[in-house]
Structure formats: C-alpha cells, structure tokens
Design an enzyme around this catalytic site. Sequence first.
Site, PDB file in Angstrom:
ATOM      1  N   SER A 185     -70.357  80.067 -21.747  1.00 60.09           N
ATOM      2  CA  SER A 185     -71.324  80.232 -20.659  1.00 60.09           C
ATOM      3  C   SER A 185     -72.567  79.368 -20.784  1.00 60.09           C
ATOM      4  O   SER A 185     -73.272  79.164 -19.807  1.00 60.09           O
ATOM      5  CB  SER A 185     -71.729  81.700 -20.564  1.00 60.09           C
ATOM      6  OG  SER A 185     -72.374  82.101 -21.745  1.00 60.09           O
ATOM      7  N   HIS A 213     -66.690  84.638 -17.882  1.00 63.68           N
ATOM      8  CA  HIS A 213     -67.192  83.645 -16.913  1.00 63.68           C
ATOM      9  C   HIS A 213     -66.074  82.895 -16.209  1.00 63.68           C
ATOM     10  O   HIS A 213     -66.344  81.971 -15.433  1.00 63.68           O
ATOM     11  CB  HIS A 213     -68.129  82.656 -17.613  1.00 63.68           C
ATOM     12  CG  HIS A 213     -69.424  83.278 -18.003  1.00 63.68           C
ATOM     13  ND1 HIS A 213     -70.523  83.309 -17.183  1.00 63.68           N
ATOM     14  CD2 HIS A 213     -69.784  83.953 -19.126  1.00 63.68           C
ATOM     15  CE1 HIS A 213     -71.509  83.951 -17.783  1.00 63.68           C
ATOM     16  NE2 HIS A 213     -71.085  84.347 -18.959  1.00 63.68           N
ATOM     17  N   LYS A 243     -69.805  89.960 -13.290  1.00 64.76           N
ATOM     18  CA  LYS A 243     -70.217  88.598 -12.927  1.00 64.76           C
ATOM     19  C   LYS A 243     -69.604  88.246 -11.569  1.00 64.76           C
ATOM     20  O   LYS A 243     -70.095  88.706 -10.550  1.00 64.76           O
ATOM     21  CB  LYS A 243     -69.868  87.632 -14.050  1.00 64.76           C
ATOM     22  CG  LYS A 243     -70.562  88.048 -15.370  1.00 64.76           C
ATOM     23  CD  LYS A 243     -70.448  87.035 -16.449  1.00 64.76           C
ATOM     24  CE  LYS A 243     -70.839  87.559 -17.806  1.00 64.76           C
ATOM     25  NZ  LYS A 243     -72.248  87.955 -17.950  1.00 64.76           N
TER      26      LYS A 243
HETATM   27  N1  PMP Z   1     -68.533  88.334 -22.839  1.00 65.15           N
HETATM   28  C1  PMP Z   1     -69.097  87.202 -22.419  1.00 65.15           C
HETATM   29  C2  PMP Z   1     -68.425  85.909 -22.746  1.00 65.15           C
HETATM   30  C3  PMP Z   1     -70.265  87.232 -21.653  1.00 65.15           C
HETATM   31  O1  PMP Z   1     -70.827  86.112 -21.213  1.00 65.15           O
HETATM   32  C4  PMP Z   1     -70.854  88.472 -21.357  1.00 65.15           C
HETATM   33  C5  PMP Z   1     -72.105  88.604 -20.506  1.00 65.15           C
HETATM   34  N2  PMP Z   1     -73.183  87.897 -20.864  1.00 65.15           N
HETATM   35  C6  PMP Z   1     -70.256  89.621 -21.844  1.00 65.15           C
HETATM   36  C7  PMP Z   1     -69.088  89.531 -22.576  1.00 65.15           C
HETATM   37  C8  PMP Z   1     -70.847  90.958 -21.592  1.00 65.15           C
HETATM   38  O2  PMP Z   1     -70.498  91.407 -20.325  1.00 65.15           O
HETATM   39  P1  PMP Z   1     -71.333  92.522 -19.592  1.00 65.15           P
HETATM   40  O3  PMP Z   1     -72.550  91.878 -19.034  1.00 65.15           O
HETATM   41  O4  PMP Z   1     -70.400  93.030 -18.547  1.00 65.15           O
HETATM   42  O5  PMP Z   1     -71.668  93.574 -20.608  1.00 65.15           O
END
Ligand code: PMP
Length: 396
Positions: A185, A213, A243
């Site tokens: 990300s 993502h 997301k």
């Molecule tokens: N895994 C990845 C690769 C992420 O980018 C994120 C969010 N930043 C998460 C897990 C966590 O997801 P959530 O916001 O739904 O807790």
Amino acid sequence: MSQKLEAFLNENLEDLRGQGLYNEIDPVEGANGPIIKIGGKDLINLSSNNYLGLATNDDLKKIAQETIEKYGVGAGAVRTINGTLDLHVKLEEKLAEFKGTEAAISYQSGFNCNMAAISAVMDKNDAILSDELNHASIIDGCRLSRAKTIRFNHSDMEDLRAKAKEAVESGQYNKVMVITDGVFSMDGDLAKLPEIVEIAKEFDLITYVDDAHGSGVMGKGKGTVKHFGLEKEIDFQIGTLSKAIGVVGGYVAGKKNLIDWLKVRSRPFLFSTALPPGDVAAITAAVQMIMDSTELHDKLWENGDYLKAGLKKLGFNIGNSETPITPCIIGDEKLTQQFSKRLFEEGVYAKSIVFPTVPKGTGRVRNMPTAAHTKEMLDQAIEVYEKVGKELGVIS
Ligand code: PMP
C-alpha cells in the site's frame, strides 16, 4: 499517573515531535468522499481507501438503514454464542463466490483478521517467511503465533527461495508459511504471486496473501489472486471490507476445512462480538455490485492513470506503482510533512507517510485517487502540486 509512565510518555512524545515523526490527526467533518471538510475547509481528498466510492454510496446507505430497522444496530453476541445472524452466513457465501473458494469467514476488521488467522494455524514449532514490507497486522499476527518469523527482502524471490530452502531443509519446523501483501500500500506494487506459488509448491509452503488493497482494484475487481489466476493455489486469501468494499471488517477465503478450523480456533471469532447487521448487509451488497459491474473499477483506473501522468509530467518521483495508488516520494521526513501541510493550505488533502510506516528517508505524500473523483478535481489537485512542488524546490 505513575511517575514512571509520565516520564516515559513525555520523553518519547518529545523525541517523536522533535524528529518530525508525530502525525497529528485531523477529524473529518462529514462523509469521507472525494471532497472532505476539515476545520471548516473543503479539500480534495486524496487520502482515503474508499477506492470505488462505495463508503458513501446511496444504495448501500439505504440497505444499511433498512437492515438496521429490521435487525437493530448490533449483533448482540460473539459468533459462536448467538451473534451469527443469517446475514453473516449470506455474506460469507458471497465472499467465497467473490474469491472463487469453497468457503469464507468474516472478522470485525482486516487487522484482527490477520491476528486471528495466522495465530490459529501457526505455532512455536512453525516458521513464517514474511515479506519485509508486509502490513503491521501481519507482523503482529506472526508475533502472536510464536512461530519463527523469517523476513525476506521485499519481493526478492531469490531471497525467499533461499530462506524457504534453508527453513525446510533444517528440519526444525513443522509447517512453513509464506505471507505477503497482494498490493503493497505504500508503493502500489504487486507481490510476485506466480513465483511465490512456484516456490511454495517446491517446498510445500502454506500460502497466505493479504489483498486488502487489491480487492475491488485488481483482477477486474476480484483481486490480485484472480489477476494472476491463482485462486486454486493460494491457501489463505485475506481481505478487508473497509477499503474498496467501503464498510468495515476482514475475511479469509479458502477451502472449507480451513474455514471450519478458523471457526473453532480463531480467537476474535470466538471472543469478540460479530460485525453489526447494517454493515453486514451493506458489505454483501457492495461485493455483489463489484461482481456485477466493472464500471467503478474502470473509473478508478482511469483516474489513477490520469493523476499519475499529471504528476510525472511535472517531474515528481511517483515510484513504480502498478495500481492507482500514487506515491509522491519526497525523502526527508520534515520536508514531506511540510509539503503535505502546504497542499492542505492550498485545498488538497494528501497525507504524509513517514517512518515508521515507511523506511527512514523515504517519506512520501501518498495519493489515493478513487472512482468518485472528477477530472476537474484531479486537475485542480495537479495544479496545487505544481505550485507547492516549485515553492519547496521538490520540482524545478
Ligand atoms: N492488511 C493490509 C495490507 C492493510 O493495508 C490494512 C489496512 N491498513 C489492513 C490489513 C487492516 O485492515 P482494516 O483497516 O480493515 O483493519
């Protein structure tokens, strides 16, 4: 407050602030759409993960409202007592269909999904090969499992192969897993899933892909695993529902026996209240929308390509993103934060991302265009980038 705690907090907060590493939080006054209001000021929003604009979709809002009327605002219990509503079952069937797997399980967030899933399967007799740029929730999930975590250099398949060989041939470990983000990300690059699968087959590794993502974005909306046609090869397809899908939650999609195991051994499923009904109904409908039409997906990519071309033409370093994520890499932490602040003053919200989220010296302003942005909004943002970039000497 304990004197020790007081001293610890003051010393460390001062240290972070001194280094320009303390991120201030600006509350958004209203919906997190393409234009947001902060401190009474309207801004072009280039910092949300609301890739397809579904967080503010009118049809989904209506479905959530109607469901809340019927079911109330909370699920009332953990999944294994009586918090499993018929809505959760429908959602999980839909997620399995979406990901091309036998079954799926949902969690309250993507973060706790990683904590849950890794620690339910791996233990102190196992090893985990983890890409050095994997998300924090993967790192924490690995720690929680007590398995030996072996980091491999980012997307370096030679390094992965060598470390997999060493781990397996050492005979020290019972199971060995390889874990990667599907889309990274901070840079928008993709994991090399075909090579990872090949190495996994050679050494009988468990494969785990967190596509937080990628869902809604890659594979015509179905994700990075689908993009590479590897639905049958990846053991754990992880995703977030917060997301592109626009609501909240996380999931694992995989074979039925894996999901059955997670239902009895993953602790947030057993000990934390289920996702609320309004959210679950909205998520199910959002997944269906992504499966039914690529219109929003196509618009997201069009906007991503447009923004990238505009910033690149001005001379910014936008890295090597393979997705709509558009980093603008500045380097120095303080300059990065100053850049973001000036964008804000000029009407663009693009958050600075600095150490420890990214390595030291690679500070960036990260832009997340969405399907909901118009060309006019993007043009205006590019104009502001030009002004601020010249003013701060980032471009000439
Ligand atoms: N895994 C990845 C690769 C992420 O980018 C994120 C969010 N930043 C998460 C897990 C966590 O997801 P959530 O916001 O739904 O807790």
